[in-house]
Design a protein around this motif. Structure first.
Motif, PDB file in Angstrom:
ATOM      1  N   VAL A 139       0.823  -1.216   0.000  1.00 58.60           N
ATOM      2  CA  VAL A 139       0.000   0.000   0.000  1.00 58.60           C
ATOM      3  C   VAL A 139       0.858   1.267   0.000  1.00 58.60           C
ATOM      4  O   VAL A 139       0.385   2.342  -0.351  1.00 58.60           O
ATOM      5  N   ARG A 140       2.129   1.148   0.396  1.00 57.68           N
ATOM      6  CA  ARG A 140       3.022   2.309   0.386  1.00 57.68           C
ATOM      7  C   ARG A 140       3.886   2.377  -0.869  1.00 57.68           C
ATOM      8  O   ARG A 140       4.759   3.230  -0.990  1.00 57.68           O
ATOM      9  N   GLY A 141       3.639   1.462  -1.815  1.00 55.04           N
ATOM     10  CA  GLY A 141       4.425   1.465  -3.039  1.00 55.04           C
ATOM     11  C   GLY A 141       5.772   0.812  -2.871  1.00 55.04           C
ATOM     12  O   GLY A 141       6.761   1.228  -3.481  1.00 55.04           O
ATOM     13  N   LEU A 142       5.829  -0.249  -2.058  1.00 55.66           N
ATOM     14  CA  LEU A 142       7.058  -0.993  -1.801  1.00 55.66           C
ATOM     15  C   LEU A 142       6.812  -2.477  -2.034  1.00 55.66           C
ATOM     16  O   LEU A 142       5.697  -2.973  -1.816  1.00 55.66           O
ATOM     17  N   ALA A 143       7.847  -3.185  -2.456  1.00 54.14           N
ATOM     18  CA  ALA A 143       7.779  -4.636  -2.490  1.00 54.14           C
ATOM     19  C   ALA A 143       8.063  -5.171  -1.094  1.00 54.14           C
ATOM     20  O   ALA A 143       8.844  -4.599  -0.346  1.00 54.14           O
ATOM     21  N   GLU A 169      -1.008  -3.006  -9.624  1.00 53.15           N
ATOM     22  CA  GLU A 169      -0.853  -1.823 -10.467  1.00 53.15           C
ATOM     23  C   GLU A 169      -1.110  -0.573  -9.634  1.00 53.15           C
ATOM     24  O   GLU A 169      -2.115  -0.492  -8.923  1.00 53.15           O
ATOM     25  N   TYR A 170      -0.198   0.373  -9.745  1.00 50.42           N
ATOM     26  CA  TYR A 170      -0.329   1.648  -9.036  1.00 50.42           C
ATOM     27  C   TYR A 170      -0.807   2.693 -10.041  1.00 50.42           C
ATOM     28  O   TYR A 170      -0.056   3.127 -10.905  1.00 50.42           O
ATOM     29  N   GLN A 171      -2.077   3.062  -9.934  1.00 47.59           N
ATOM     30  CA  GLN A 171      -2.702   3.906 -10.946  1.00 47.59           C
ATOM     31  C   GLN A 171      -2.699   5.391 -10.596  1.00 47.59           C
ATOM     32  O   GLN A 171      -2.889   6.230 -11.470  1.00 47.59           O
ATOM     33  N   ARG A 172      -2.474   5.705  -9.318  1.00 46.38           N
ATOM     34  CA  ARG A 172      -2.427   7.125  -8.935  1.00 46.38           C
ATOM     35  C   ARG A 172      -1.661   7.289  -7.628  1.00 46.38           C
ATOM     36  O   ARG A 172      -1.779   6.473  -6.734  1.00 46.38           O
ATOM     37  N   TYR A 173      -0.882   8.371  -7.575  1.00 42.84           N
ATOM     38  CA  TYR A 173      -0.132   8.713  -6.369  1.00 42.84           C
ATOM     39  C   TYR A 173      -0.579  10.078  -5.858  1.00 42.84           C
ATOM     40  O   TYR A 173      -1.064  10.926  -6.616  1.00 42.84           O
ATOM     41  N   LEU A 180       2.528   8.982  -2.044  1.00 41.18           N
ATOM     42  CA  LEU A 180       2.015   7.704  -1.587  1.00 41.18           C
ATOM     43  C   LEU A 180       0.882   7.264  -2.509  1.00 41.18           C
ATOM     44  O   LEU A 180       0.157   8.100  -3.050  1.00 41.18           O
ATOM     45  N   PRO A 181       0.716   5.961  -2.697  1.00 39.94           N
ATOM     46  CA  PRO A 181      -0.338   5.480  -3.594  1.00 39.94           C
ATOM     47  C   PRO A 181      -1.729   5.907  -3.139  1.00 39.94           C
ATOM     48  O   PRO A 181      -2.044   5.870  -1.950  1.00 39.94           O
ATOM     49  N   GLU A 182      -2.545   6.312  -4.094  1.00 39.69           N
ATOM     50  CA  GLU A 182      -3.944   6.669  -3.819  1.00 39.69           C
ATOM     51  C   GLU A 182      -4.921   5.718  -4.505  1.00 39.69           C
ATOM     52  O   GLU A 182      -6.069   5.624  -4.076  1.00 39.69           O
ATOM     53  N   LYS A 183      -4.469   5.021  -5.545  1.00 44.31           N
ATOM     54  CA  LYS A 183      -5.335   4.041  -6.205  1.00 44.31           C
ATOM     55  C   LYS A 183      -4.481   2.852  -6.629  1.00 44.31           C
ATOM     56  O   LYS A 183      -3.517   2.999  -7.381  1.00 44.31           O
ATOM     57  N   ILE A 184      -4.855   1.685  -6.109  1.00 46.48           N
ATOM     58  CA  ILE A 184      -4.101   0.461  -6.355  1.00 46.48           C
ATOM     59  C   ILE A 184      -5.067  -0.637  -6.795  1.00 46.48           C
ATOM     60  O   ILE A 184      -6.149  -0.784  -6.220  1.00 46.48           O
TER      61      ILE A 184
END
Length: 201
Positions: A139-143, A169-173, A180-184
């Protein structure tokens, strides 16, 4: 003698070329595995996010699967390795709260079922799979660390991730200083989960 000089010069040039080739670094894989970072800015972002172990997100979550479709509200609080996850609305079948860590969970809600595997216990409680051990990173954009994965980056931000059978898929930050990711969107087989974060704390 001229022939010998020509041969020695050719051999010298050949050995020099081979030496230069061996000293070159191999090109990075186009797949963007977790061993490659494409910029100092990206390294700095990963280091900063990895240190942020206390956070909270609130938003909406949607599910599409052959067995179930619906949406609900999500409130995830993380403090080091402890978390509290609340899902409410139709997707949470009223309200389901899961607290715990990687080793053990406690469930309060409609489907209070136990299991030795924390991921299986979370799935039984919610009625849909939730990779709760990896989600704090995703959720924070990390593996998630110490697990093989493939990733695609753009401008220092994670865009796609393949890990533990999931495609993310990270569609919006967000436009925060540290985005930080806003749409995943998360997919595994015929299951798709969409997470829209309304607020980060």
């Amino acid at each position: 003698m001229p022939y010998l000089r020509f041969w020695l010069l050719s051999a010298s040039l050949f050995l020099t070329a081979c030496s230069n080739i061996n000293q070159q670094s191999p090109p990075e894989s186009a797949s963007g595995t977790h061993h490659s970072l494409d910029s100092p800015e990206q390294r700095a972002r990963l280091e900063q996010l990895a240190k942020q172990t206390n956070w909270r997100l609130r938003g909406k979550i949607g599910l599409r699967s052959p067995q179930k479709n619906g949406s609900g509200f999500i409130d995830w609080q993380q403090k080091n390795d402890q978390f509290r996850l609340q899902v409410s609305g139709p997707l949470g079948q009223g309200s389901t709260t899961i607290t715990g860590n990687k080793q053990a969970l406690q469930v309060q809600g409609a489907n209070e079922q136990s299991a030795q595997d924390p991921n299986l216990q979370a799935e039984r409680a919610l009625g849909w799979p939730l990779p709760q051990q990896e989600m704090p990173y995703w959720v924070r954009g990390l593996a998630a660390p110490d697990t093989p994965h493939q990733a695609k980056w753009s401008d220092g931000l994670l865009q796609q991730l393949e890990q533990n059978g999931w495609h993310i898929e990270y569609q919006r930050y967000s436009r925060h200083r540290t985005p930080l990711p806003e749409k995943i969107k998360l997919r595994r087989d015929d299951i798709q989960i969409t997470l829209v974060v309304k607020r980060w704390q």
